[in-house]
Enzyme design. Sequence first.
Site, PDB file in Angstrom:
ATOM      1  N   ASN A   9       0.704  -0.927  -0.041  1.00 56.77           N
ATOM      2  CA  ASN A   9      -0.017  -0.157  -0.155  1.00 56.77           C
ATOM      3  C   ASN A   9       0.989   1.098  -0.193  1.00 56.77           C
ATOM      4  OD1 ASN A   9      -1.746   1.903   0.600  1.00 56.77           O
ATOM      5  ND2 ASN A   9      -2.478   1.069   2.354  1.00 56.77           N
ATOM      6  N   LYS A  16       3.155   0.926   3.465  1.00 58.73           N
ATOM      7  CA  LYS A  16       2.929  -0.097   3.963  1.00 58.73           C
ATOM      8  C   LYS A  16       2.944  -1.579   3.259  1.00 58.73           C
ATOM      9  CE  LYS A  16      -0.617   2.550   6.513  1.00 58.73           C
ATOM     10  NZ  LYS A  16      -2.230   2.860   6.827  1.00 58.73           N
ATOM     11  N   ARG A  94      -2.585  -2.057  -3.358  1.00 61.55           N
ATOM     12  CA  ARG A  94      -3.998  -1.252  -3.087  1.00 61.55           C
ATOM     13  C   ARG A  94      -3.734   0.106  -3.918  1.00 61.55           C
ATOM     14  NH1 ARG A  94      -5.443   2.357   2.290  1.00 61.55           N
ATOM     15  NH2 ARG A  94      -7.361   2.862   1.666  1.00 61.55           N
ATOM     16  N   HIS A 182     -12.114   4.014   0.215  1.00 61.11           N
ATOM     17  CA  HIS A 182     -12.276   3.045   1.651  1.00 61.11           C
ATOM     18  C   HIS A 182     -12.802   1.687   1.364  1.00 61.11           C
ATOM     19  CE1 HIS A 182     -11.523   6.626   4.296  1.00 61.11           C
ATOM     20  NE2 HIS A 182     -10.416   6.072   4.005  1.00 61.11           N
ATOM     21  N   HIS A 209     -15.864   4.107   8.936  1.00 60.41           N
ATOM     22  CA  HIS A 209     -14.333   4.037   8.848  1.00 60.41           C
ATOM     23  C   HIS A 209     -13.696   5.306   9.149  1.00 60.41           C
ATOM     24  CE1 HIS A 209     -10.489   2.501   6.907  1.00 60.41           C
ATOM     25  NE2 HIS A 209     -10.327   3.871   6.886  1.00 60.41           N
ATOM     26  N   GLY A 211     -10.581   6.674  10.293  1.00 62.33           N
ATOM     27  CA  GLY A 211      -8.944   6.748  10.496  1.00 62.33           C
ATOM     28  C   GLY A 211      -8.423   8.096  10.054  1.00 62.33           C
ATOM     29  N   GLY A 213      -7.862   9.164   7.179  1.00 62.03           N
ATOM     30  CA  GLY A 213      -9.170   9.579   6.301  1.00 62.03           C
ATOM     31  C   GLY A 213     -10.375   9.013   6.836  1.00 62.03           C
ATOM     32  N   ARG A 242      -8.714  16.716   6.450  1.00 58.29           N
ATOM     33  CA  ARG A 242      -9.429  17.211   5.144  1.00 58.29           C
ATOM     34  C   ARG A 242     -10.886  17.702   5.871  1.00 58.29           C
ATOM     35  NH1 ARG A 242      -9.081  11.499   2.289  1.00 58.29           N
ATOM     36  NH2 ARG A 242      -7.300  11.092   3.727  1.00 58.29           N
ATOM     37  N   ASP A 284      -4.503  14.543  14.952  1.00 58.82           N
ATOM     38  CA  ASP A 284      -4.496  13.207  15.684  1.00 58.82           C
ATOM     39  C   ASP A 284      -5.365  13.158  16.874  1.00 58.82           C
ATOM     40  OD1 ASP A 284      -3.683  11.024  17.552  1.00 58.82           O
ATOM     41  OD2 ASP A 284      -1.657  10.990  16.229  1.00 58.82           O
ATOM     42  N   MET A 285      -6.439  12.306  16.696  1.00 58.96           N
ATOM     43  CA  MET A 285      -7.502  12.371  17.700  1.00 58.96           C
ATOM     44  C   MET A 285      -6.800  11.811  19.077  1.00 58.96           C
ATOM     45  SD  MET A 285     -10.808  12.601  18.254  1.00 58.96           S
ATOM     46  CE  MET A 285     -11.564  12.708  16.536  1.00 58.96           C
ATOM     47  N   GLY A 329      -8.621   3.519  12.802  1.00 63.45           N
ATOM     48  CA  GLY A 329      -7.667   3.900  14.115  1.00 63.45           C
ATOM     49  C   GLY A 329      -8.652   4.509  15.103  1.00 63.45           C
ATOM     50  N   GLY A 331     -12.389   4.714  14.892  1.00 64.94           N
ATOM     51  CA  GLY A 331     -13.398   3.869  15.386  1.00 64.94           C
ATOM     52  C   GLY A 331     -13.124   2.891  16.177  1.00 64.94           C
ATOM     53  N   GLU A 380      -7.440  -4.319   5.567  1.00 65.72           N
ATOM     54  CA  GLU A 380      -7.279  -4.034   4.057  1.00 65.72           C
ATOM     55  C   GLU A 380      -6.286  -5.063   3.437  1.00 65.72           C
ATOM     56  OE1 GLU A 380      -6.915  -0.285   5.488  1.00 65.72           O
ATOM     57  OE2 GLU A 380      -8.255   0.613   3.880  1.00 65.72           O
TER      58      GLU A 380
HETATM   59  P1  ADP Z   1      -4.912   5.703   8.513  1.00 65.84           P
HETATM   60  O1  ADP Z   1      -5.945   6.251   7.919  1.00 65.84           O
HETATM   61  O2  ADP Z   1      -3.628   6.433   8.424  1.00 65.84           O
HETATM   62  O3  ADP Z   1      -4.992   4.324   8.144  1.00 65.84           O
HETATM   63  P2  ADP Z   1      -5.516   4.695  11.228  1.00 65.84           P
HETATM   64  O4  ADP Z   1      -6.719   4.262  10.901  1.00 65.84           O
HETATM   65  O5  ADP Z   1      -4.426   4.256  11.694  1.00 65.84           O
HETATM   66  O6  ADP Z   1      -5.010   5.891   9.986  1.00 65.84           O
HETATM   67  O7  ADP Z   1      -6.153   6.213  12.007  1.00 65.84           O
HETATM   68  C1  ADP Z   1      -5.218   6.979  12.788  1.00 65.84           C
HETATM   69  C2  ADP Z   1      -5.999   7.864  13.726  1.00 65.84           C
HETATM   70  O8  ADP Z   1      -6.688   7.028  14.786  1.00 65.84           O
HETATM   71  C3  ADP Z   1      -5.564   9.103  14.258  1.00 65.84           C
HETATM   72  O9  ADP Z   1      -6.195  10.121  14.552  1.00 65.84           O
HETATM   73  C4  ADP Z   1      -5.248   8.384  15.824  1.00 65.84           C
HETATM   74  O10 ADP Z   1      -5.282   9.450  16.637  1.00 65.84           O
HETATM   75  C5  ADP Z   1      -6.454   7.567  16.135  1.00 65.84           C
HETATM   76  N1  ADP Z   1      -6.319   6.822  17.166  1.00 65.84           N
HETATM   77  C6  ADP Z   1      -5.504   5.758  17.234  1.00 65.84           C
HETATM   78  N2  ADP Z   1      -5.511   5.281  18.604  1.00 65.84           N
HETATM   79  C7  ADP Z   1      -6.207   5.954  19.231  1.00 65.84           C
HETATM   80  C8  ADP Z   1      -6.870   6.144  20.694  1.00 65.84           C
HETATM   81  N3  ADP Z   1      -6.265   5.070  21.442  1.00 65.84           N
HETATM   82  N4  ADP Z   1      -7.695   6.894  21.025  1.00 65.84           N
HETATM   83  C9  ADP Z   1      -8.027   7.920  20.073  1.00 65.84           C
HETATM   84  N5  ADP Z   1      -7.703   7.926  18.816  1.00 65.84           N
HETATM   85  C10 ADP Z   1      -6.690   7.067  18.506  1.00 65.84           C
END
Ligand code: ADP
Length: 394
Positions: A9, A16, A94, A182, A209, A211, A213, A242, A284-285, A329, A331, A380
């Site tokens: 990917n 990845k 991908r 996605h 989904h 993440g 994105g 975004r 970053d969440m 991530g 979710g 994926e």
């Molecule tokens: P990508 O779309 O790059 O594959 P991911 O699916 O890994 O991304 O998701 C990344 C997001 O998930 C980031 O905003 C990260 O902060 C969030 N995230 C990962 N672990 C946690 C957690 N324990 N609590 C809150 N948010 C999280």
Amino acid sequence: MREVLLVLNAGSSSLKFAVYPDQPGDRPPILRGKIAGIGNRAVLSARGEDGRALPRGQLFPVAPDVGHDRLIPALLDWIRAWQGGLSLAAAGHRVVHGGSRHHGPARITDDLLAELDTLKPLAPLHQPHNLAAIRIVAAAVPGLPQVACFDTSFHRTQSRLAQLFALPRAMAEDGVLRYGFHGLSYEYIASALPGLLGERAEGRVIVAHLGNGASACAMRNRRSAATSMGFTALDGLMMGRRCGALDPGVVLYLMEQKRMTAEQIGHLLYDESGLLGVSGISNDMAVLQASETPEAREAIALFCYRAATEMAALATAIGGLDALVFTAGIGENSARVRQGICEHLGWMGVTLDPAANAANATRIAASDSAVEALVIPTNEEAVIARAVRSLTAG
Ligand code: ADP
């Protein structure tokens, strides 16, 4: 020598990978990992068959400033030398855009690559890197069977109405349609639903989904009926950087009144908006959740509100809701976001069990919830590996 399948990917600054045994059925990968920060400060991390992080001594050296063209051949050499030698049987990639023609994965040929090249303008941030990776692998391992797996394919089951914009008809004929993305993640979730929901898996399901994105997909009979992303991966939910759905009048205003160029607006909408733009702190969440500032709180609240209103609109496409699934991530890991979204969706009959939600349990709905709610980690790479197995078998 052990035969393996490689899954790649390739993004603009990340790569990845996963290596699977070339045997029937879903099996865990022998190796999986990521090179992040490519072109700037590239760092490799990887896990072995037992899922544990590999120590630095078992990794290959990654020069910080080299591109995919040097990293991919180095990765292939490392994989082929792993544990006394692995033999590459095929590779799967991908590929973000398959246009309107590809309803499933496809074997790579010169003609297919030429066709996919024409879709680069529709996904300029991803498609060029996806296709470059295919060409780099082909040059490094001549004759290796390769398969492209598209993020758009899963949505090709949608009705024409779900794919049309209210623009002059000629534009749709010219390819200005809602493609959706996605799809590999949604395909994985669709394949996992029967094991968790039984016959209800064929009902009305919305998958979020969430993440970096973020999008949502409304499914019926485990097929995509509608999705929040459209012509590009900019539409729909608020994301890390975004903006998600936006009044197109804002873009005209920025051009006409603020004299911004297309490049500046693109940067604003793709890189400076979303959680980062609203919080002013981070995309970053996890970082935002740890912050006490009102800006961070508002960014998270807007993320939940936007996700919920998009999901409620998607429910209309499938006539209601039987189950809600959270993945990726945020979710999979953020109880706070799941709770925030479900509070807005209470009127549709969704109630969470706070303890199950806090524990990131698979089933997070309260016992009296009319709607089932699940947390399913997406995979994926497994979907790509399945496609490679089925298209290269024999
Ligand atoms: P990508 O779309 O790059 O594959 P991911 O699916 O890994 O991304 O998701 C990344 C997001 O998930 C980031 O905003 C990260 O902060 C969030 N995230 C990962 N672990 C946690 C957690 N324990 N609590 C809150 N948010 C999280």
